[in-house]
Design a protein around this motif. Structure first.
Motif, PDB file in Angstrom:
ATOM      1  N   ALA A  29      65.426  17.308  19.167  1.00 25.44           N
ATOM      2  CA  ALA A  29      64.925  17.513  20.531  1.00 25.44           C
ATOM      3  C   ALA A  29      63.522  18.094  20.536  1.00 25.44           C
ATOM      4  O   ALA A  29      62.737  17.818  21.458  1.00 25.44           O
ATOM      5  CB  ALA A  29      65.885  18.423  21.303  1.00 25.44           C
ATOM      6  N   ASN A  30      63.200  18.891  19.541  1.00 27.66           N
ATOM      7  CA  ASN A  30      61.890  19.565  19.499  1.00 27.66           C
ATOM      8  C   ASN A  30      60.943  18.927  18.483  1.00 27.66           C
ATOM      9  O   ASN A  30      59.904  19.509  18.170  1.00 27.66           O
ATOM     10  CB  ASN A  30      62.075  21.049  19.210  1.00 27.66           C
ATOM     11  N   ASN A  31      61.304  17.780  17.998  1.00 28.99           N
ATOM     12  CA  ASN A  31      60.470  17.013  17.078  1.00 28.99           C
ATOM     13  C   ASN A  31      60.040  17.820  15.854  1.00 28.99           C
ATOM     14  O   ASN A  31      58.886  17.766  15.435  1.00 28.99           O
ATOM     15  CB  ASN A  31      59.254  16.443  17.819  1.00 28.99           C
ATOM     16  N   LEU A  32      60.977  18.588  15.289  1.00 29.30           N
ATOM     17  CA  LEU A  32      60.677  19.338  14.062  1.00 29.30           C
ATOM     18  C   LEU A  32      60.824  18.391  12.873  1.00 29.30           C
ATOM     19  O   LEU A  32      61.836  17.706  12.726  1.00 29.30           O
ATOM     20  CB  LEU A  32      61.639  20.517  13.887  1.00 29.30           C
ATOM     21  N   ARG A  33      59.806  18.385  12.034  1.00 32.64           N
ATOM     22  CA  ARG A  33      59.840  17.516  10.858  1.00 32.64           C
ATOM     23  C   ARG A  33      59.697  18.389   9.618  1.00 32.64           C
ATOM     24  O   ARG A  33      58.924  19.341   9.610  1.00 32.64           O
ATOM     25  CB  ARG A  33      58.690  16.503  10.890  1.00 32.64           C
ATOM     26  N   PRO A  34      60.438  18.057   8.568  1.00 38.05           N
ATOM     27  CA  PRO A  34      60.320  18.853   7.345  1.00 38.05           C
ATOM     28  C   PRO A  34      58.921  18.698   6.744  1.00 38.05           C
ATOM     29  O   PRO A  34      58.297  17.639   6.836  1.00 38.05           O
ATOM     30  CB  PRO A  34      61.387  18.278   6.422  1.00 38.05           C
ATOM     31  N   VAL A  35      58.454  19.789   6.141  1.00 39.76           N
ATOM     32  CA  VAL A  35      57.148  19.786   5.493  1.00 39.76           C
ATOM     33  C   VAL A  35      57.267  19.070   4.149  1.00 39.76           C
ATOM     34  O   VAL A  35      56.331  18.397   3.707  1.00 39.76           O
ATOM     35  CB  VAL A  35      56.646  21.236   5.273  1.00 39.76           C
ATOM     36  N   LYS A  36      58.440  19.214   3.543  1.00 41.52           N
ATOM     37  CA  LYS A  36      58.641  18.626   2.226  1.00 41.52           C
ATOM     38  C   LYS A  36      60.086  18.131   2.137  1.00 41.52           C
ATOM     39  O   LYS A  36      61.001  18.759   2.654  1.00 41.52           O
ATOM     40  CB  LYS A  36      58.375  19.706   1.166  1.00 41.52           C
ATOM     41  N   THR A  37      60.289  17.007   1.466  1.00 41.13           N
ATOM     42  CA  THR A  37      61.629  16.482   1.225  1.00 41.13           C
ATOM     43  C   THR A  37      61.719  16.127  -0.252  1.00 41.13           C
ATOM     44  O   THR A  37      60.886  15.360  -0.754  1.00 41.13           O
ATOM     45  CB  THR A  37      61.911  15.230   2.073  1.00 41.13           C
ATOM     46  N   GLU A  38      62.709  16.684  -0.942  1.00 40.44           N
ATOM     47  CA  GLU A  38      62.877  16.389  -2.363  1.00 40.44           C
ATOM     48  C   GLU A  38      63.507  15.016  -2.545  1.00 40.44           C
ATOM     49  O   GLU A  38      64.026  14.410  -1.592  1.00 40.44           O
ATOM     50  CB  GLU A  38      63.771  17.449  -3.021  1.00 40.44           C
ATOM     51  N   LYS A  39      63.515  14.552  -3.787  1.00 40.20           N
ATOM     52  CA  LYS A  39      64.057  13.232  -4.097  1.00 40.20           C
ATOM     53  C   LYS A  39      65.534  13.128  -3.698  1.00 40.20           C
ATOM     54  O   LYS A  39      65.993  12.096  -3.258  1.00 40.20           O
ATOM     55  CB  LYS A  39      63.910  12.930  -5.587  1.00 40.20           C
ATOM     56  N   ARG A  40      66.286  14.217  -3.867  1.00 43.13           N
ATOM     57  CA  ARG A  40      67.722  14.179  -3.548  1.00 43.13           C
ATOM     58  C   ARG A  40      67.979  14.411  -2.060  1.00 43.13           C
ATOM     59  O   ARG A  40      69.117  14.527  -1.629  1.00 43.13           O
ATOM     60  CB  ARG A  40      68.478  15.207  -4.379  1.00 43.13           C
ATOM     61  N   GLY A  41      66.917  14.521  -1.245  1.00 38.10           N
ATOM     62  CA  GLY A  41      67.065  14.618   0.196  1.00 38.10           C
ATOM     63  C   GLY A  41      67.028  16.037   0.756  1.00 38.10           C
ATOM     64  O   GLY A  41      67.175  16.229   1.964  1.00 38.10           O
ATOM     65  N   LYS A  42      66.846  17.040  -0.095  1.00 35.10           N
ATOM     66  CA  LYS A  42      66.772  18.422   0.388  1.00 35.10           C
ATOM     67  C   LYS A  42      65.467  18.601   1.154  1.00 35.10           C
ATOM     68  O   LYS A  42      64.398  18.265   0.668  1.00 35.10           O
ATOM     69  CB  LYS A  42      66.844  19.385  -0.798  1.00 35.10           C
ATOM     70  N   LYS A  43      65.609  19.167   2.411  1.00 32.59           N
ATOM     71  CA  LYS A  43      64.459  19.289   3.297  1.00 32.59           C
ATOM     72  C   LYS A  43      64.001  20.735   3.384  1.00 32.59           C
ATOM     73  O   LYS A  43      64.816  21.661   3.391  1.00 32.59           O
ATOM     74  CB  LYS A  43      64.826  18.776   4.696  1.00 32.59           C
ATOM     75  N   PHE A  44      62.676  20.898   3.501  1.00 33.92           N
ATOM     76  CA  PHE A  44      62.065  22.224   3.608  1.00 33.92           C
ATOM     77  C   PHE A  44      61.185  22.261   4.844  1.00 33.92           C
ATOM     78  O   PHE A  44      60.477  21.299   5.154  1.00 33.92           O
ATOM     79  CB  PHE A  44      61.211  22.519   2.367  1.00 33.92           C
ATOM     80  N   TYR A  45      61.280  23.418   5.557  1.00 33.25           N
ATOM     81  CA  TYR A  45      60.511  23.600   6.784  1.00 33.25           C
ATOM     82  C   TYR A  45      59.574  24.781   6.626  1.00 33.25           C
ATOM     83  O   TYR A  45      59.794  25.698   5.825  1.00 33.25           O
ATOM     84  CB  TYR A  45      61.460  23.832   7.965  1.00 33.25           C
ATOM     85  N   SER A  46      58.523  24.791   7.453  1.00 37.08           N
ATOM     86  CA  SER A  46      57.512  25.844   7.397  1.00 37.08           C
ATOM     87  C   SER A  46      58.045  27.128   8.030  1.00 37.08           C
ATOM     88  O   SER A  46      59.051  27.127   8.746  1.00 37.08           O
ATOM     89  CB  SER A  46      56.252  25.397   8.137  1.00 37.08           C
ATOM     90  N   LEU A  47      57.325  28.233   7.774  1.00 36.90           N
ATOM     91  CA  LEU A  47      57.674  29.527   8.369  1.00 36.90           C
ATOM     92  C   LEU A  47      57.585  29.442   9.882  1.00 36.90           C
ATOM     93  O   LEU A  47      58.429  29.986  10.598  1.00 36.90           O
ATOM     94  CB  LEU A  47      56.738  30.611   7.830  1.00 36.90           C
ATOM     95  N   LYS A  48      56.600  28.721  10.381  1.00 40.03           N
ATOM     96  CA  LYS A  48      56.433  28.560  11.819  1.00 40.03           C
ATOM     97  C   LYS A  48      57.660  27.877  12.437  1.00 40.03           C
ATOM     98  O   LYS A  48      58.174  28.319  13.478  1.00 40.03           O
ATOM     99  CB  LYS A  48      55.159  27.737  12.077  1.00 40.03           C
ATOM    100  N   ASP A  49      58.153  26.807  11.794  1.00 38.77           N
ATOM    101  CA  ASP A  49      59.344  26.108  12.299  1.00 38.77           C
ATOM    102  C   ASP A  49      60.567  27.022  12.241  1.00 38.77           C
ATOM    103  O   ASP A  49      61.373  27.066  13.177  1.00 38.77           O
ATOM    104  CB  ASP A  49      59.611  24.837  11.487  1.00 38.77           C
ATOM    105  N   LYS A  50      60.674  27.755  11.138  1.00 40.44           N
ATOM    106  CA  LYS A  50      61.821  28.673  10.988  1.00 40.44           C
ATOM    107  C   LYS A  50      61.795  29.722  12.097  1.00 40.44           C
ATOM    108  O   LYS A  50      62.806  29.979  12.743  1.00 40.44           O
ATOM    109  CB  LYS A  50      61.797  29.342   9.618  1.00 40.44           C
ATOM    110  N   GLU A  51      60.658  30.339  12.329  1.00 38.73           N
ATOM    111  CA  GLU A  51      60.550  31.380  13.354  1.00 38.73           C
ATOM    112  C   GLU A  51      60.832  30.815  14.748  1.00 38.73           C
ATOM    113  O   GLU A  51      61.455  31.471  15.582  1.00 38.73           O
ATOM    114  CB  GLU A  51      59.165  32.025  13.305  1.00 38.73           C
ATOM    115  N   PHE A  52      60.410  29.582  14.990  1.00 35.93           N
ATOM    116  CA  PHE A  52      60.658  28.937  16.279  1.00 35.93           C
ATOM    117  C   PHE A  52      62.173  28.773  16.521  1.00 35.93           C
ATOM    118  O   PHE A  52      62.681  29.096  17.592  1.00 35.93           O
ATOM    119  CB  PHE A  52      59.926  27.580  16.302  1.00 35.93           C
ATOM    120  N   VAL A  53      62.875  28.296  15.507  1.00 42.34           N
ATOM    121  CA  VAL A  53      64.331  28.089  15.633  1.00 42.34           C
ATOM    122  C   VAL A  53      65.039  29.430  15.781  1.00 42.34           C
ATOM    123  O   VAL A  53      65.871  29.619  16.672  1.00 42.34           O
ATOM    124  CB  VAL A  53      64.883  27.313  14.400  1.00 42.34           C
TER     125      VAL A  53
END
Length: 187
Positions: A29-53
């Motif tokens: 809904a808020n168009n959050l996109r991971p900053v990084k995605t590993e080969k096995r599909g693990k997603k990482f988000y920025s501090l800004k996205d984390k604080e927003f959630v």
């Protein structure tokens, strides 16, 4: 320049106190996109996205939604518990009725068993009386030498004309039988 710390979805939902499905809906809904995605599909988000959630679900509008959902769940839970209690009560009443009906039917069955037993005794007595009467009739008619078995004579064929004439009493015998019967009933 230091690299910014990235956060996994597990870290974010733990800090926000939400479920994974809630995060996925919020991110969509808020168009959050991971900053990084590993080969096995693990997603990482920025501090800004984390604080927003986290801010949304700890002190913002998401907190109200979460509380509303939690309260709604509690209300539903209470409704379900009450409904189940009513159903248990209805089942107890139905069970009591079935036990009562079973007791009535058991009593009726015992009464029928007693009636059947009495009917068997009466039938047995009637059969014995009938057999006794047949024996008495045979003695009185002079056929005592013919056996009586279970209420039947041993004769299966009607007597021939020769047997009939031999078996028919003479006039003297008839008179004797007649006077004997006459004495019994008028005597």
């Amino acid at each position: 320049m230091t690299e910014e710390k990235l956060y996994t979805i597990s870290e974010i939902i733990k800090d926000a106190g939400i479920a994974r499905s809630t995060f996925d809906k919020f991110a969509e809904a808020n168009n959050l996109r991971p900053v990084k995605t590993e080969k096995r599909g693990k997603k990482f988000y920025s501090l800004k996205d984390k604080e927003f959630v986290v801010k949304h679900y700890i002190s913002g509008k998401g907190k109200e939604e979460k509380e509303k959902f939690t309260n709604h769940k509690a209300e539903k839970h209470d409704e379900i518990v009450e409904l189940l209690r009513e159903q248990v009560q209805q089942l107890k009443q139905a069970n009591e009725q079935l036990v009562h009906d079973n007791d009535i039917l058991t009593d009726q069955l015992k009464a029928k068993d007693e009636q059947i037993s009495a009917a068997h005794q009466l039938a047995d007595q009637a059969q014995k009386l009938h057999l006794g009467l047949e024996r008495q009739v045979k003695v009185l008619t002079g056929d005592a030498d013919k056996p009586v078995v279970d209420g039947e004579t041993s004769e299966s064929n009607p007597p021939s004309s020769d047997q009939k004439s031999a078996e028919e009493p003479t006039d003297a015998k008839k008179a004797t039988h007649q006077s004997w019967w006459h004495n019994i009933f008028h005597g």
